[in-house]
Design a protein around this motif. Structure first.
Motif, PDB file in Angstrom:
ATOM      1  N   TYR A   1      32.544  37.940  12.091  1.00  0.00           N
ATOM      2  CA  TYR A   1      33.989  38.176  11.932  1.00  0.00           C
ATOM      3  C   TYR A   1      34.686  38.199  13.298  1.00  0.00           C
ATOM      4  N   THR A   2      34.035  38.790  14.299  1.00  0.00           N
ATOM      5  CA  THR A   2      34.605  38.832  15.660  1.00  0.00           C
ATOM      6  C   THR A   2      34.754  37.420  16.212  1.00  0.00           C
ATOM      7  N   ALA A   3      33.714  36.588  16.011  1.00  0.00           N
ATOM      8  CA  ALA A   3      33.777  35.192  16.482  1.00  0.00           C
ATOM      9  C   ALA A   3      34.926  34.455  15.804  1.00  0.00           C
ATOM     10  N   LYS A   4      35.174  34.761  14.525  1.00  0.00           N
ATOM     11  CA  LYS A   4      36.272  34.107  13.786  1.00  0.00           C
ATOM     12  C   LYS A   4      37.629  34.515  14.359  1.00  0.00           C
ATOM     13  N   THR A   5      37.799  35.822  14.647  1.00  0.00           N
ATOM     14  CA  THR A   5      39.096  36.288  15.174  1.00  0.00           C
ATOM     15  C   THR A   5      39.361  35.754  16.577  1.00  0.00           C
ATOM     16  N   LEU A   6      38.296  35.557  17.369  1.00  0.00           N
ATOM     17  CA  LEU A   6      38.481  35.090  18.747  1.00  0.00           C
ATOM     18  C   LEU A   6      38.547  33.570  18.868  1.00  0.00           C
ATOM     19  N   TYR A   7      37.723  32.864  18.065  1.00  0.00           N
ATOM     20  CA  TYR A   7      37.588  31.407  18.246  1.00  0.00           C
ATOM     21  C   TYR A   7      37.814  30.594  16.972  1.00  0.00           C
ATOM     22  N   GLY A   8      38.324  31.226  15.919  1.00  0.00           N
ATOM     23  CA  GLY A   8      38.638  30.489  14.694  1.00  0.00           C
ATOM     24  C   GLY A   8      37.408  30.085  13.899  1.00  0.00           C
ATOM     25  N   ASP A   9      37.606  29.170  12.948  1.00  0.00           N
ATOM     26  CA  ASP A   9      36.512  28.762  12.041  1.00  0.00           C
ATOM     27  C   ASP A   9      35.316  28.137  12.770  1.00  0.00           C
ATOM     28  N   PRO A  10      35.518  27.236  13.756  1.00  0.00           N
ATOM     29  CA  PRO A  10      34.340  26.682  14.445  1.00  0.00           C
ATOM     30  C   PRO A  10      33.488  27.763  15.121  1.00  0.00           C
ATOM     31  N   GLY A  11      34.156  28.748  15.748  1.00  0.00           N
ATOM     32  CA  GLY A  11      33.436  29.847  16.409  1.00  0.00           C
ATOM     33  C   GLY A  11      32.650  30.678  15.408  1.00  0.00           C
TER      34      GLY A  11
ATOM     35  N   ALA B   1      23.503  22.482  16.385  1.00  0.00           N
ATOM     36  CA  ALA B   1      24.495  23.471  15.930  1.00  0.00           C
ATOM     37  C   ALA B   1      25.851  22.803  15.699  1.00  0.00           C
ATOM     38  N   VAL B   2      26.259  21.947  16.636  1.00  0.00           N
ATOM     39  CA  VAL B   2      27.569  21.266  16.530  1.00  0.00           C
ATOM     40  C   VAL B   2      27.599  20.368  15.288  1.00  0.00           C
ATOM     41  N   ALA B   3      26.510  19.613  15.050  1.00  0.00           N
ATOM     42  CA  ALA B   3      26.451  18.708  13.890  1.00  0.00           C
ATOM     43  C   ALA B   3      26.522  19.493  12.585  1.00  0.00           C
ATOM     44  N   ARG B   4      25.772  20.604  12.503  1.00  0.00           N
ATOM     45  CA  ARG B   4      25.763  21.433  11.292  1.00  0.00           C
ATOM     46  C   ARG B   4      27.152  22.013  10.995  1.00  0.00           C
ATOM     47  N   VAL B   5      27.789  22.533  12.047  1.00  0.00           N
ATOM     48  CA  VAL B   5      29.110  23.162  11.871  1.00  0.00           C
ATOM     49  C   VAL B   5      30.160  22.121  11.500  1.00  0.00           C
ATOM     50  N   ALA B   6      30.118  20.953  12.134  1.00  0.00           N
ATOM     51  CA  ALA B   6      31.080  19.874  11.816  1.00  0.00           C
ATOM     52  C   ALA B   6      30.933  19.445  10.359  1.00  0.00           C
ATOM     53  N   ASP B   7      29.688  19.341   9.878  1.00  0.00           N
ATOM     54  CA  ASP B   7      29.448  18.978   8.467  1.00  0.00           C
ATOM     55  C   ASP B   7      30.018  20.034   7.526  1.00  0.00           C
ATOM     56  N   ARG B   8      29.778  21.314   7.876  1.00  0.00           N
ATOM     57  CA  ARG B   8      30.265  22.403   7.008  1.00  0.00           C
ATOM     58  C   ARG B   8      31.791  22.469   6.970  1.00  0.00           C
TER      59      ARG B   8
END
Length: 534
Positions: free
Chosen positions: A93-103, A121-128
């Motif tokens: 949740y902290t990562a979301k508040t500081l860096y948005g959905d990608p974070g 990690a970048v490929a997985r997150v971009a797909d999601r």
């Protein structure tokens, strides 16, 4: 390690990794460092199962290994790291508040897999992220990788230790287990990758199966997929940096409630300026001059230099001593006293718990003992202005709960009661340890309650999931509204009500777990900071 900690660690391992990993982890927690052979004998599992469980635990940094002088390898569970699993939702949740959905998704993926390479990690997150976007839109790899770089720059993620390269000419036999190491200067250095691409959506089941067969065929034929450019460089979440952020947030909100919003913004600016330069266990931040603080204030705060100096002087003169003056150069240099801030937060937590459990009059006595250090019963009655009988009853209740302690000071060597002073005092460290133990017990109880609720309604949950799956497949094939309504009616009114009640109860339990964890964090930070002091 207390029984409550052991129980909570076992529950966390079972919930996140399953029974086999929980058995191995529990055995290590109970018996201490052990080699593989003894571990297999103690758990009654097959050596292969124990090896796989240890792989999972080492991957997630929950177990460390050490080569003994005789050449055997011993494994040791890290109980403090296992307990951090409880805080995973807060990190995400902290990562979301500081860096948005990608974070948020980057931190979630790293916590989920223990450690990952940047490209993976970048490929997985971009797909999601592409999955959640409208048709025709995709998430670019460059956007996710820029968030990854920002997380590394602010030290929220760090590189994992690696196996040092062995020179080609060396003929010494390899050690039984590799010694992992990384230079401190390299911990946050992001490899220069030109990640080009966009996130992909999942295809239908048939296409997915076809893709799997193709991947298997490639593997059998020797594998044609090229190795990523950052192969061997793995990243993990830096939990200490998150804890530093939580501590800073707690400190800022404490200043805001004691003084005002502007004071808290001044303290926030000081903490932000020194967040990367100050070590996680330091008792003070780096000294900052008044001029530096003025230049770093957020754009929205239009306060003059003179007003800032007044605020800094006010903060430095405050009895809580959150901010201290360390010199006069550059308009005056100031530091944030982190240890004193943690002591104040822990003391406020103890006062709040006493007030909730025993009432406001008990809290008055407790605060009095904290301020005066040592008092006799008669002095407590007089200072707190509470009748003798009530004061005695309250003191004995707190004494029985180990919140206050009694110190005997004899006038003569025979310790005769008539010639002995009996002084009441508060040992903040002992009280914090006792309450921390209770918090662990509370979280374990909450987890068991949630598991019981899920077990009791297992049949209904399975039915609900089946109905949702049928509805999703019918909507994908373009079914009519009447057909969808007919499927929805498979769950009756009382069953729907029961599901709502279950959902409400589980949400309450989850919220309670997070609230107890906030108290655990304050008490743990205070104990750790006090133990580190010389």
């Amino acid at each position: 390690m207390t029984q409550a900690e052991l129980r909570l660690c076992s529950l966390l391992l079972q919930e996140h990794f399953g029974e086999i990993v929980e058995k191995v982890g529990n055995s290590l927690l109970r018996t201490g460092p052990r080699p593989l052979r003894l571990l297999a004998g103690d758990t009654g599992l097959l050596p292969d199962q124990v090896k796989k469980a240890l792989c999972v635990l080492i991957q997630h940094n929950l177990v460390r290994y050490e080569v003994q002088p005789r050449g055997s390898v011993e494994y040791e569970a890290r109980s403090e790291r296992i307990l951090r699993i409880l805080r995973y939702p807060r990190y995400i949740y902290t990562a979301k508040t500081l860096y948005g959905d990608p974070g948020e998704l980057l931190v979630e993926e790293l916590l989920l897999h223990g450690h990952l390479s940047m490209s993976c990690a970048v490929a997985r997150v971009a797909d999601r992220l592409t999955e959640t976007m409208e048709d025709g839109k995709t998430m670019d790899y460059s956007e996710v990788s820029s968030t990854f770089v920002r997380l590394a720059d602010t030290h929220f993620i760090q590189r994992c230790p690696m196996v040092p390269e062995i020179p080609r000419g060396a003929k010494a036999p390899p050690p039984p287990a590799p010694a992992l190491a990384i230079a401190e200067k390299d911990m946050y250095v992001v490899p220069r990758l030109s990640l080009v691409g966009k996130g992909k959506r999942r295809h239908s089941c048939d296409e997915e199966e076809e893709g799997e067969h193709k991947a298997k065929r490639q593997k059998q034929e020797g594998g044609t997929s090229e190795t990523p450019p950052d192969d061997g460089i793995y990243w993990q979440v830096n939990l200490e940096r998150f804890h530093q952020h939580f501590r800073d947030q707690a400190l800022v909100s404490a200043v805001a409630s004691r003084m005002d919003q502007t004071s808290s913004e001044v303290v926030r600016t000081m903490l932000r300026m020194s967040e990367v330069t100050t070590a996680s266990g330091a008792s003070h931040t780096q000294p900052l001059s008044s001029n530096e603080i003025f230049r770093s204030l957020p754009a929205g705060y239009n306060i003059g230099k003179q007003v800032l100096d007044q605020y800094l002087a006010l903060l430095a003169d405050d009895p809580l001593e959150f901010v201290g003056k360390s010199g006069d150069s550059g308009g005056g240099t100031y530091t944030v006293n982190l240890h004193k801030a943690l002591v104040s937060l822990a003391t406020a937590t103890l006062e709040s718990i006493v007030e909730e459990r025993f009432g406001s009059r008990c809290a008055r006595i407790f605060r009095l003992l904290l301020r005066k250090k040592h008092l006799e019963q008669k002095q407590v009655e007089d200072f707190a202005m509470i009748p003798a009988k009530e004061a005695k009853d309250m003191l004995y209740r707190m004494l029985s709960e180990n919140l206050v302690s009694l110190q005997e000071i004899p006038k003569t060597p025979d310790h005769a009661p008539s010639r002995t002073f009996y002084l009441y005092t508060v040992n903040v460290m002992a009280a914090a340890r006792m309450l921390l133990h209770r918090c662990y017990k509370s979280v374990a109880n909450l987890m068991e309650r949630r598991q019981h609720e899920m077990r009791e309604n297992k049949r209904l949950l399975e039915k609900s999931q089946r109905v949702e799956a049928i509805l999703a497949s019918m909507q994908a094939t373009g079914a009519e509204a009447a057909q969808l309504h007919e499927v929805e009616e498979m769950i009756t009114g009382p069953e729907r009500q029961q599901l709502e009640t279950l959902k409400r109860n589980v949400n309450k339990i989850d919220a309670s777990e997070n609230q107890v964890d906030e108290t655990i964090f304050v008490l743990e930070s205070f104990i750790e900071s006090t133990m580190k002091r010389p």
